[in-house]
Design a protein around this motif. Structure first.
Motif, short mmCIF file in Angstrom:
data_model
loop_
_atom_site.label_atom_id
_atom_site.label_comp_id
_atom_site.label_asym_id
_atom_site.label_seq_id
_atom_site.Cartn_x
_atom_site.Cartn_y
_atom_site.Cartn_z
N GLN A 50 0.82 -1.21 0.00
CA GLN A 50 0.00 0.00 0.00
C GLN A 50 0.85 1.26 0.00
O GLN A 50 0.56 2.21 -0.73
CB GLN A 50 -0.93 -0.01 1.21
CG GLN A 50 -1.86 1.18 1.26
CD GLN A 50 -2.80 1.14 2.45
OE1 GLN A 50 -2.73 0.26 3.30
NE2 GLN A 50 -3.69 2.09 2.51
N GLY A 51 1.91 1.29 0.80
CA GLY A 51 2.74 2.49 0.87
C GLY A 51 3.42 2.82 -0.44
O GLY A 51 3.46 3.98 -0.86
N ARG A 107 1.00 6.42 -7.09
CA ARG A 107 -0.23 7.03 -7.59
C ARG A 107 -0.26 8.54 -7.35
O ARG A 107 -0.71 9.30 -8.20
CB ARG A 107 -1.45 6.36 -6.95
CG ARG A 107 -1.74 4.98 -7.51
CD ARG A 107 -3.09 4.45 -7.04
NE ARG A 107 -3.20 4.39 -5.59
CZ ARG A 107 -2.88 3.33 -4.86
NH1 ARG A 107 -2.44 2.23 -5.42
NH2 ARG A 107 -3.03 3.36 -3.55
N GLU A 108 0.24 8.97 -6.19
CA GLU A 108 0.29 10.41 -5.90
C GLU A 108 1.24 11.12 -6.86
O GLU A 108 0.92 12.20 -7.37
CB GLU A 108 0.69 10.66 -4.45
CG GLU A 108 -0.36 10.23 -3.44
CD GLU A 108 -1.67 10.98 -3.59
OE1 GLU A 108 -1.68 12.20 -3.36
OE2 GLU A 108 -2.67 10.35 -3.96
N GLN A 110 2.55 1.75 -3.55
CA GLN A 110 1.57 2.06 -4.58
C GLN A 110 0.92 3.42 -4.34
O GLN A 110 0.68 4.17 -5.29
CB GLN A 110 0.51 0.95 -4.67
CG GLN A 110 1.07 -0.36 -5.20
CD GLN A 110 1.59 -0.24 -6.62
OE1 GLN A 110 0.88 0.21 -7.52
NE2 GLN A 110 2.83 -0.65 -6.84
N ARG A 111 0.68 3.78 -3.10
CA ARG A 111 0.09 5.10 -2.80
C ARG A 111 1.03 6.20 -3.27
O ARG A 111 0.60 7.16 -3.91
CB ARG A 111 -0.19 5.26 -1.31
CG ARG A 111 -0.80 6.63 -0.98
CD ARG A 111 -1.01 6.89 0.52
NE ARG A 111 -1.58 5.79 1.24
CZ ARG A 111 -0.93 5.07 2.18
NH1 ARG A 111 0.32 5.37 2.50
NH2 ARG A 111 -1.53 4.09 2.81
#
Length: 136
Positions: free
Chosen positions: A68-69, A75-76, A71-72
């Motif tokens: 999650q970290g 994406r940002e 990929q987040r």
């Protein structure tokens, strides 16, 4: 001018944002995830630098690229890159801007630094203000 490794990589070729995003796909990765390795190649940064920017352990980039970290953060970064490319029309120009252009309203930090600090929304508002100024 000699070509950098990123300039030779397929991730940085072409001026089209859609092509750029498609180049970040890794068919060997499970699910619809962005490839940290391909992203780092496109921006000509090493994986340790990417891990630092995403605030994850360096092993997370290679051992858990779909975390999650990671990929987040990717994406940002893409949100800012897309917004800037919408104005410039050139993803290569945007990647240079994202990494190198000091932004005076933010104490001369780059968009890359600001995204790493979790200030994506601030950068997007800045880009929107530039776009509004250009349209007006």
């Amino acid at each position: 001018m000699t070509a950098s490794p990123a300039a030779e990589a397929p991730q940085a070729s072409g001026k089209n944002y859609d092509h750029f995003v498609e180049s970040l796909r890794d068919l060997d990765m499970p699910g619809p995830a962005l490839s940290p390795k391909r992203f780092s190649q496109a921006l000509n940064i090493d994986l340790q630098t990417l891990a630092d920017q995403a605030h994850v352990h360096r092993n997370t980039i290679s051992r858990a690229p779909t975390s999650q970290g990671v990929q987040r953060f990717l994406r940002e970064a893409l949100r800012v890159i897309k917004a800037s490319t919408d104005i410039s029309g050139d993803v290569n120009r945007t990647l240079f801007w994202y990494r190198n252009e000091p932004l005076s309203p933010f104490g001369y930090k780059t968009a890359e630094q600001l995204v790493s600090e979790g200030r994506t929304e601030d950068v997007l508002r800045y880009i929107a203000s530039i776009e509004a100024g250009a349209a007006g």
